[in-house]
Design a protein around this motif. Structure first.
Motif, short mmCIF file in Angstrom:
data_model
loop_
_atom_site.label_atom_id
_atom_site.label_comp_id
_atom_site.label_asym_id
_atom_site.label_seq_id
_atom_site.Cartn_x
_atom_site.Cartn_y
_atom_site.Cartn_z
N LYS A 188 0.84 -1.21 0.00
CA LYS A 188 0.00 0.00 0.00
C LYS A 188 0.87 1.25 0.00
CE LYS A 188 -4.13 -1.91 2.22
NZ LYS A 188 -5.02 -1.84 3.39
N ALA A 189 1.93 1.19 0.78
CA ALA A 189 2.82 2.36 0.83
C ALA A 189 3.48 2.60 -0.54
CB ALA A 189 3.90 2.14 1.90
N LYS A 190 3.84 1.49 -1.24
CA LYS A 190 4.44 1.63 -2.57
C LYS A 190 3.42 2.20 -3.56
CE LYS A 190 7.98 -1.94 -2.16
NZ LYS A 190 8.51 -3.22 -2.71
N VAL A 191 2.13 1.73 -3.44
CA VAL A 191 1.09 2.26 -4.32
C VAL A 191 0.92 3.76 -4.12
CG1 VAL A 191 -1.39 2.21 -4.82
CG2 VAL A 191 -0.12 0.07 -4.57
N GLN A 192 0.89 4.16 -2.87
CA GLN A 192 0.76 5.60 -2.58
C GLN A 192 1.96 6.36 -3.12
OE1 GLN A 192 -1.84 7.16 -1.29
NE2 GLN A 192 -2.96 5.23 -1.08
N GLU A 193 3.13 5.71 -3.00
CA GLU A 193 4.32 6.39 -3.53
C GLU A 193 4.24 6.57 -5.05
OE1 GLU A 193 9.19 5.69 -3.59
OE2 GLU A 193 7.85 4.26 -2.60
N MET A 194 3.78 5.49 -5.73
CA MET A 194 3.66 5.58 -7.18
C MET A 194 2.57 6.57 -7.58
SD MET A 194 6.05 3.68 -8.19
CE MET A 194 5.70 3.72 -9.95
N HIS A 195 1.48 6.60 -6.83
CA HIS A 195 0.42 7.57 -7.12
C HIS A 195 0.93 8.99 -6.96
CE1 HIS A 195 -3.64 9.09 -7.53
NE2 HIS A 195 -3.50 9.76 -6.37
N ALA A 196 1.76 9.17 -5.96
CA ALA A 196 2.32 10.51 -5.75
C ALA A 196 3.22 10.89 -6.93
CB ALA A 196 3.10 10.55 -4.43
N LYS A 197 3.97 9.89 -7.45
CA LYS A 197 4.82 10.18 -8.61
C LYS A 197 3.98 10.52 -9.84
CE LYS A 197 8.77 7.37 -7.16
NZ LYS A 197 9.64 6.23 -7.50
N VAL A 198 2.81 9.81 -10.01
CA VAL A 198 1.93 10.11 -11.15
C VAL A 198 1.38 11.53 -11.04
CG1 VAL A 198 -0.28 9.51 -12.23
CG2 VAL A 198 1.34 7.71 -11.58
N VAL A 199 0.94 11.86 -9.81
CA VAL A 199 0.40 13.22 -9.61
C VAL A 199 1.47 14.26 -9.90
CG1 VAL A 199 -0.52 14.81 -7.88
CG2 VAL A 199 -1.35 12.45 -7.98
N GLU A 200 2.69 13.93 -9.45
CA GLU A 200 3.80 14.86 -9.70
C GLU A 200 4.07 15.01 -11.20
OE1 GLU A 200 8.52 15.39 -8.45
OE2 GLU A 200 7.38 13.61 -7.83
N ALA A 201 3.99 13.86 -11.91
CA ALA A 201 4.21 13.92 -13.36
C ALA A 201 3.11 14.70 -14.08
CB ALA A 201 4.33 12.50 -13.92
N GLU A 202 1.84 14.46 -13.65
CA GLU A 202 0.72 15.19 -14.27
C GLU A 202 0.84 16.68 -14.01
OE1 GLU A 202 -2.74 13.42 -12.68
OE2 GLU A 202 -2.72 11.68 -14.03
N ALA A 203 1.38 17.05 -12.86
CA ALA A 203 1.51 18.48 -12.56
C ALA A 203 2.54 19.14 -13.48
CB ALA A 203 1.93 18.65 -11.09
N GLU A 204 3.45 18.37 -14.04
CA GLU A 204 4.46 18.94 -14.93
C GLU A 204 3.96 19.13 -16.36
OE1 GLU A 204 7.83 16.45 -14.65
OE2 GLU A 204 8.38 17.05 -12.61
N VAL A 205 2.80 18.48 -16.70
CA VAL A 205 2.28 18.59 -18.08
C VAL A 205 1.92 20.03 -18.45
CG1 VAL A 205 0.40 17.92 -19.62
CG2 VAL A 205 1.53 16.21 -18.19
N PRO A 206 1.12 20.76 -17.64
CA PRO A 206 0.83 22.16 -18.01
C PRO A 206 2.08 23.01 -18.15
CG PRO A 206 -0.67 21.40 -16.30
CD PRO A 206 0.40 20.37 -16.43
N LEU A 207 3.07 22.74 -17.30
CA LEU A 207 4.30 23.51 -17.40
C LEU A 207 5.01 23.22 -18.72
CD1 LEU A 207 5.65 23.03 -13.74
CD2 LEU A 207 4.43 25.02 -14.70
N ALA A 208 4.99 21.93 -19.10
CA ALA A 208 5.64 21.58 -20.37
C ALA A 208 4.90 22.18 -21.56
CB ALA A 208 5.70 20.04 -20.49
N MET A 209 3.57 22.18 -21.48
CA MET A 209 2.79 22.77 -22.57
C MET A 209 3.04 24.27 -22.65
SD MET A 209 -0.82 20.71 -22.13
CE MET A 209 -1.58 21.69 -23.43
N ALA A 210 3.11 24.92 -21.53
CA ALA A 210 3.38 26.37 -21.55
C ALA A 210 4.74 26.66 -22.15
CB ALA A 210 3.28 26.93 -20.13
N GLU A 211 5.72 25.83 -21.78
CA GLU A 211 7.06 26.02 -22.33
C GLU A 211 7.07 25.78 -23.84
OE1 GLU A 211 11.02 26.97 -22.24
OE2 GLU A 211 9.49 27.15 -20.69
N ALA A 212 6.24 24.76 -24.28
CA ALA A 212 6.16 24.49 -25.72
C ALA A 212 5.52 25.64 -26.47
CB ALA A 212 5.38 23.19 -25.95
N PHE A 213 4.49 26.28 -25.89
CA PHE A 213 3.86 27.44 -26.48
C PHE A 213 4.86 28.57 -26.61
CE2 PHE A 213 -0.48 25.84 -25.37
CZ PHE A 213 -1.03 25.93 -26.64
N ARG A 214 5.69 28.77 -25.55
CA ARG A 214 6.62 29.88 -25.59
C ARG A 214 7.71 29.66 -26.65
NH1 ARG A 214 5.83 29.97 -19.89
NH2 ARG A 214 7.58 28.52 -19.65
#
Length: 324
Positions: free
Chosen positions: A262-288
């Motif tokens: 369970k702890a590993k699942v939570q850790e992986m979920h946290a990594k997914v959330v962290e990765a999803e949070a970087e998508v808007p930043l990457a899109m903004a950088e691509a626009f610029r």
């Protein structure tokens, strides 16, 4: 007048000393019994702090019984801490029973701390020693409780340095335990209790003791507890406790492993959330940087909307099939 009183006092003191050092009544009794005791001997006893009665009276008894004992031996035994009267009684009893017991041996037995008079009596009239109930276990695990009566006779030659009744009882108990333990079944002991007597008696248990064993009789045989079954039950209980402990250990390890997953699942979920949070930043950088156009962005949003719609339609269809 004073001189008369003083002389009377001296006469009284002198008479008291004379009566103390020379017991006239005892001397007359000895002479009447044909026991030759001189007044000098009586005075010597007083000087050696020996009570004349403890020597003369046993000597009179021995003389009347036909024994000839030197008075000096009696006095020496008394000074050594022995019981003169008991030794004389033992010699008289031994002489009446036709036993070969002289004064020196009787005195040695008395000084060794044994009751020589009782020893002579036991030599003539055997003594019965009843043991405490002795518990033994046959090979089939059944406990047998045995009570024995041991008939013994005192051995005069081994009274000095020989073991006492406690040793006899201990050896008999050891023999009973050994004999019952060698029986394959407790029924054999119940059916033939005389086998115990024969086996134990053949071991020579009276070696080195002050007694001679005449017979060993089994007075009572009772069946006790089923020791074998109790041991098996205890072993089964112990095995059960061990199995429960091992099962609890495995359960605890499983719970710990589940918590770890369970702890590993939570850790992986946290990594997914962290990765999803970087998508808007990457899109903004691509626009610029001009790597992503407006139409590309709308096309991507249309694809996401179409994918979401398809997923909802699929969930509704699955729900309808389940209801049917």
């Amino acid at each position: 007048m004073a001189i008369v009183l003083f002389l009377a006092f001296l006469v009284l003191v002198g008479f008291s000393l004379f009566v103390y050092f020379i017991p006239i009544g005892l001397w007359i009794s000895a002479m009447a019994a044909n026991v030759k005791v001189s007044l000098a001997n009586l005075v010597g006893m007083r000087l050696r702090r020996v009570r004349p009665q403890t020597i003369v009276l046993p000597l009179i008894k021995a003389t009347k019984a036909g024994l000839r004992i030197d008075i000096s031996k009696l006095e020496a035994h008394y000074l050594a801490g022995g019981d003169v009267d008991r030794v004389v009684d033992a010699l008289i009893a031994a002489e009446r029973a036709g036993m070969d017991l002289d004064f020196s041996r009787a005195a040695a037995i008395d000084l060794a701390g044994r009751d020589v008079r009782e020893a002579v009596i036991i030599s003539v009239t055997p003594k019965v020693i009843t043991t405490e109930p002795i518990a033994a276990m046959a090979k089939n695990g059944i406990q047998v409780v045995v009570t024995a009566r041991v008939t013994v006779r005192a051995n005069i030659d081994r009274l000095v340095g020989g073991a006492g009744e406690e040793t006899i009882i201990a050896r008999v108990g050891e023999g009973i335990v050994s004999t019952v333990g060698s029986s394959s079944n407790h029924n054999q002991v119940l059916e033939n209790p005389d086998n115990i007597s024969k086996t134990v008696l053949a071991k020579g248990l009276d070696a080195g003791t002050a007694f001679e064993i005449l017979s060993i009789d089994i007075a009572d045989v009772d069946v006790g507890r089923n020791i074998g079954a109790e041991l098996q039950m205890d072993q089964a209980e112990a095995d059960k406790n061990i199995a429960q402990a091992k099962a609890e250990e495995r359960r605890a390890m499983a719970v710990a492993s589940e918590q770890e997953m369970k702890a590993k699942v939570q850790e992986m979920h946290a990594k997914v959330v962290e990765a999803e949070a970087e998508v808007p930043l990457a899109m903004a950088e691509a626009f610029r940087q001009g790597n992503l156009g407006v139409m590309d962005y709308y096309n991507m949003m249309n694809v996401q909307a179409d994918t979401g719609m398809r997923r909802q339609i699929s969930q509704v269809s699955d729900s309808d099939r389940t209801d049917r």
